[in-house]
Design a protein around this motif. Structure first.
Motif, PDB file in Angstrom:
ATOM      1  N   HIS A  25       0.808  -1.381   0.058  1.00 30.74           N
ATOM      2  CA  HIS A  25      -0.004   0.214   0.032  1.00 30.74           C
ATOM      3  C   HIS A  25       0.915   1.253   0.122  1.00 30.74           C
ATOM      4  O   HIS A  25       1.504   1.577   1.001  1.00 30.74           O
ATOM      5  CB  HIS A  25      -1.058   0.075   1.236  1.00 30.74           C
ATOM      6  N   HIS A  71       1.304   5.339  -2.110  1.00 30.84           N
ATOM      7  CA  HIS A  71       0.843   6.457  -2.964  1.00 30.84           C
ATOM      8  C   HIS A  71       1.847   6.890  -3.775  1.00 30.84           C
ATOM      9  O   HIS A  71       2.298   8.195  -3.352  1.00 30.84           O
ATOM     10  CB  HIS A  71       0.046   7.494  -2.254  1.00 30.84           C
ATOM     11  N   HIS A  92      -9.636   1.647   1.116  1.00 24.81           N
ATOM     12  CA  HIS A  92      -9.245   2.606   2.332  1.00 24.81           C
ATOM     13  C   HIS A  92     -10.450   2.536   3.341  1.00 24.81           C
ATOM     14  O   HIS A  92     -11.424   3.463   3.069  1.00 24.81           O
ATOM     15  CB  HIS A  92      -8.944   3.805   2.030  1.00 24.81           C
ATOM     16  N   HIS A  97      -6.031   0.160   6.547  1.00 24.64           N
ATOM     17  CA  HIS A  97      -6.096   0.997   7.725  1.00 24.64           C
ATOM     18  C   HIS A  97      -6.632   0.341   8.719  1.00 24.64           C
ATOM     19  O   HIS A  97      -6.003   0.064   9.633  1.00 24.64           O
ATOM     20  CB  HIS A  97      -6.608   2.270   7.372  1.00 24.64           C
ATOM     21  N   ASP A 152       2.211   2.795   3.305  1.00 24.32           N
ATOM     22  CA  ASP A 152       1.345   4.102   2.973  1.00 24.32           C
ATOM     23  C   ASP A 152       1.980   5.061   2.757  1.00 24.32           C
ATOM     24  O   ASP A 152       1.355   6.182   2.712  1.00 24.32           O
ATOM     25  CB  ASP A 152       0.176   4.247   4.219  1.00 24.32           C
TER      26      ASP A 152
HETATM   27 FE    FE Z   1      -3.309   5.012   1.798  1.00 26.72          FE
END
Ligand code: FE
Ligand code: NIG
Length: 427
Positions: free
Chosen positions: A83, A85, A253, A276, A328
């Motif tokens: 995970h 970005h 998410h 999460h 993340d």
């Molecule tokens: Fe995320």
């Protein structure tokens, strides 16, 4: 005799989860641990992993084979960061400072900062600039032992800017030793220009963005952020069901800042993962267990946000939910590329044991990305993705926290990274 074109010898400790399916319940804590070990590879695959003496008896190095001396270090599978970005421009260190002074993540987002400030920065750069950023960050991840990474769009939020992020991901990742698994996150938040007509943005995602993403084969998964400031479960369902019809896997998410029903949505869609989960309800945990959806926990992000609520890691494990750990990596809630640091927060913040954290950051991460048959453990037949850490045993990785100990990274059976030598014996 087994023939090898790369042999890693001198391993003080080899530690790996085993299998091609996720480790569940008590088995998450059961690694195969071999002292005085060796690993042999041929044409990018592992052909032997076990005791050095057995390797000496059964494995023959081919002429010109690469010999790596682990010098008593610890060998683990390459980390699978399920995970991130990755393709964004700009940092948000000012917002970080505001939060240290008492501002909240949600209040900053409500003022038009947060995700939207990264959207503005990302829209302002071209594909080449983004691709260079992707490549540099993949280098940073590799140097910290990551060999497979999932990477989301979601900071473009126009059809064209989302496509640009995904194309930059492809361009930046081309030929890089880290395998990149791309995810379309057009449903990250509602862009400012659509806030008066949210349904129009959802329609645009379904009718224009998704067909373009799939026509260019730019993503393997789609993701949606279920949150008071992002999407309702129903809006997310509309996007993710369309993604499924278009042939993509789905992720959510879920329940990051409140219990928004994200886990229940992920379970009902049989999503690959719900990520999460700081605020997941008991019903959400049970739904994930029934669906077999992986819980991807992001403890470095929870810690960085100073979340008072931790994900119920022990409950998820006990309920039989596959649990994975990931970074993340993003400019708002987790600006680190480091999976070794995620092990630290996975243990000291989220409450996993070290062996659970290792399995969650390797094999279970690979499962979350549909790659448990391919990577995530050191076993015959798997892709030769492994890391030599300069410590005498795996516990030192978290026990002596704060520094990267990665010495050598091997991906697809090739040495792709070696840490600069300091002259100080690392173990
Ligand atoms: Fe995320
Ligand atoms: O996973 N939760 C939503 N998305 C990111 C944060 C994005 C941002 O703040 O830029 C996350 O934490």
């Amino acid at each position: 005799m087994i023939e090898a074109d790369l042999v890693v010898a001198g391993i003080g400790e080899l530690a790996t989860p085993e299998g091609r399916t996720p480790r569940l319940g008590k088995d998450l804590d059961r690694l195969r641990v071999v002292q005085d070990a060796a690993v042999a590879c041929r044409q990018g695959r592992i052909v032997f992993a076990g005791p050095r003496a057995e390797c000496a008896a059964r494995v023959r190095s081919l002429p010109g084979a690469c010999l790596v001396d682990a010098e008593g270090g610890t060998v683990l599978p390459g980390f699978v960061d399920a995970h991130t970005h990755l393709p964004f421009a700009g940092w948000r260190e000012r917002e970080f400072d505001q939060r240290l002074r008492g501002d909240s993540y949600q209040a900053i987002a409500a003022r038009g900062g947060g995700i939207l400030s990264t959207v503005a920065a990302t829209r302002s750069v071209d594909e080449g600039v983004l691709a260079d950023l992707v490549r540099a960050r993949l280098d940073a991840m590799l140097a910290r032992g990551t060999t497979t990474v999932e990477a989301k769009s979601g900071y473009g939020l126009t059809v064209e800017a989302e496509l640009r992020q995904l194309r930059a991901l492809r361009r930046g990742g081309a030929g890089h030793p880290v395998e990149v698994v791309p995810t379309f996150l057009g449903a990250h938040t509602v862009p400012a220009e659509h806030r008066q007509d949210r349904a129009a943005w959802v329609r645009l995602l379904v009718e224009q963005a998704l067909p373009a993403v799939t026509a260019e084969h730019l993503a393997e998964y789609a993701d949606a952020f279920v949150d008071a400031q992002a999407f309702t479960p129903q809006e997310a369902r509309t996007v993710l069901e369309a993604a499924r019809r278009a042939g993509l896997g789905v992720r959510v998410h879920a329940d990051q800042l409140a219990d928004d029903g994200g886990a229940a949505l992920a379970a009902s869609l049989r999503a690959a993962s719900a990520d999460h989960l700081e605020h997941v309800s008991e019903a959400g945990v049970e739904a994930l267990a029934r669906a077999g959806t992986t819980a991807v926990l992001l403890p470095a992000a929870g810690f960085f946000l100073r979340s008072a609520q931790k994900p119920p890691a022990r409950r998820l494990i006990d309920a039989g939910v596959p649990v994975a750990l990931a970074t993340d990596f993003n400019p708002g809630t987790c600006p680190t590329e480091s999976m070794p640091l995620v092990l630290v927060f996975g243990c000291l913040w989220a409450g996993l044991t070290l062996d659970e954290a290792i399995a969650a950051a390797t094999l279970n991460g690979a499962h979350a990305l549909g790659r448990a048959h391919e990577t995530g453990s050191l076993e015959e037949g798997k892709r030769a993705d492994l890391v030599v850490h300069g410590v005498p045993g795996r516990h030192h990785l978290v026990y002596r926290f704060g520094d990267s100990r990665v010495r050598t990274v091997i991906a697809c059976g090739k040495v792709v990274y070696e840490a600069p030598r300091t002259g100080v014996p690392a173990c």
